[in-house]
Design a protein around this motif. Sequence first.
Motif, PDB file in Angstrom:
ATOM      1  N   HIS A 108       1.854   8.171 -15.211  1.00  0.00           N
ATOM      2  CA  HIS A 108       2.267   7.459 -14.050  1.00  0.00           C
ATOM      3  C   HIS A 108       3.544   6.963 -14.347  1.00  0.00           C
ATOM      4  O   HIS A 108       4.654   6.630 -13.703  1.00  0.00           O
ATOM      5  CB  HIS A 108       1.466   6.346 -13.739  1.00  0.00           C
ATOM      6  CG  HIS A 108       1.627   5.570 -12.531  1.00  0.00           C
ATOM      7  ND1 HIS A 108       1.093   4.313 -12.257  1.00  0.00           N
ATOM      8  CD2 HIS A 108       2.849   5.652 -11.589  1.00  0.00           C
ATOM      9  CE1 HIS A 108       1.634   3.779 -11.062  1.00  0.00           C
ATOM     10  NE2 HIS A 108       2.801   4.662 -10.718  1.00  0.00           N
ATOM     11  N   HIS A 157      -3.480   8.347 -14.443  1.00  0.00           N
ATOM     12  CA  HIS A 157      -3.445   6.492 -14.668  1.00  0.00           C
ATOM     13  C   HIS A 157      -4.542   6.082 -15.285  1.00  0.00           C
ATOM     14  O   HIS A 157      -5.408   6.761 -15.615  1.00  0.00           O
ATOM     15  CB  HIS A 157      -3.697   6.227 -13.163  1.00  0.00           C
ATOM     16  CG  HIS A 157      -2.700   6.846 -11.833  1.00  0.00           C
ATOM     17  ND1 HIS A 157      -1.517   5.935 -11.734  1.00  0.00           N
ATOM     18  CD2 HIS A 157      -2.722   7.836 -11.501  1.00  0.00           C
ATOM     19  CE1 HIS A 157      -0.856   6.782 -10.618  1.00  0.00           C
ATOM     20  NE2 HIS A 157      -1.684   7.869 -10.444  1.00  0.00           N
ATOM     21  N   HIS A 204      -0.746   6.142  -5.020  1.00  0.00           N
ATOM     22  CA  HIS A 204      -0.806   5.928  -6.537  1.00  0.00           C
ATOM     23  C   HIS A 204       0.342   5.666  -7.549  1.00  0.00           C
ATOM     24  O   HIS A 204       0.316   5.363  -8.485  1.00  0.00           O
ATOM     25  CB  HIS A 204      -1.875   6.976  -7.430  1.00  0.00           C
ATOM     26  CG  HIS A 204      -1.347   8.260  -6.917  1.00  0.00           C
ATOM     27  ND1 HIS A 204      -1.037   8.960  -7.974  1.00  0.00           N
ATOM     28  CD2 HIS A 204      -2.063   9.112  -5.676  1.00  0.00           C
ATOM     29  CE1 HIS A 204      -0.750  10.149  -7.598  1.00  0.00           C
ATOM     30  NE2 HIS A 204      -1.281  10.524  -6.203  1.00  0.00           N
ATOM     31  N   CYS A 245       1.261   2.192 -17.051  1.00  0.00           N
ATOM     32  CA  CYS A 245       0.357   3.264 -16.845  1.00  0.00           C
ATOM     33  C   CYS A 245       0.643   4.519 -17.286  1.00  0.00           C
ATOM     34  O   CYS A 245       1.960   4.953 -17.083  1.00  0.00           O
ATOM     35  CB  CYS A 245      -0.030   3.122 -15.429  1.00  0.00           C
ATOM     36  SG  CYS A 245      -1.203   4.160 -14.639  1.00  0.00           S
TER      37      CYS A 245
HETATM   38 ZN   LIG Z   1      -0.771   4.323 -12.409  1.00  0.00          ZN
END
Ligand SMILES: [Zn+2]
Length: 193
Positions: free
Chosen positions: A165, A58, A111, A173
């Motif tokens: 991500h 990330h 996350h 991201c």
């Molecule tokens: Zn992320």
Amino acid sequence: MDRREFLRQSAVCLLGLMMGEWKLSEVEAAYTEPMIYKRFFDFTEYKDRKATEFIVIHHTGFPGVDKDSTAAAIHKYHQEHNGWAGIGYHYLIRKDGMIEQGRQPGKVGAHAQDNNETSIGVCLAGNFEIGKPTEQQMAAVKELCYWLCRKYGLDSRKKGVIVGHRDLNDTACPGKNLYKRLGEIRRFAYDRA
Ligand SMILES: [Zn+2]
């Protein structure tokens, strides 16, 4: 065996021992945890992670600004703004390459939606749609992923073991300037090359 031959064989033997020692210490070094600054944040709740199958990369991605962040600031933000148990990432890598502990390594993170139960979240401070990760951050994320792959028995050459991500959720991201370097991280995480 004459004296000359004895000396020659002794030298070969000694060299062999030294090489052996050197190789051993290299291997040991390779398995050593990188320097991680432990943090002991208070979490409102969290649960143990049953399996660790992949690593998600990330960026912090604050809108419009490529800036450094501390794990403490993210912890506060994730609690107060997002209403989470605490910082969602397991590791945060500062712009100077410092690795900070976020969520405890064995706990389920917050996350990557629908993927937290089986993954580790590693976040690099910055917005890599705008800026670029520093070389210190790249070096740190590579060492961290190398170690994590050994710790959890992951083969980073396999598809889906180290992902961005954006590979999992609808997000930019970890930003295009980090995303395009994931191949480097995967290669290093396999054999430190
Ligand atoms: Zn992320």
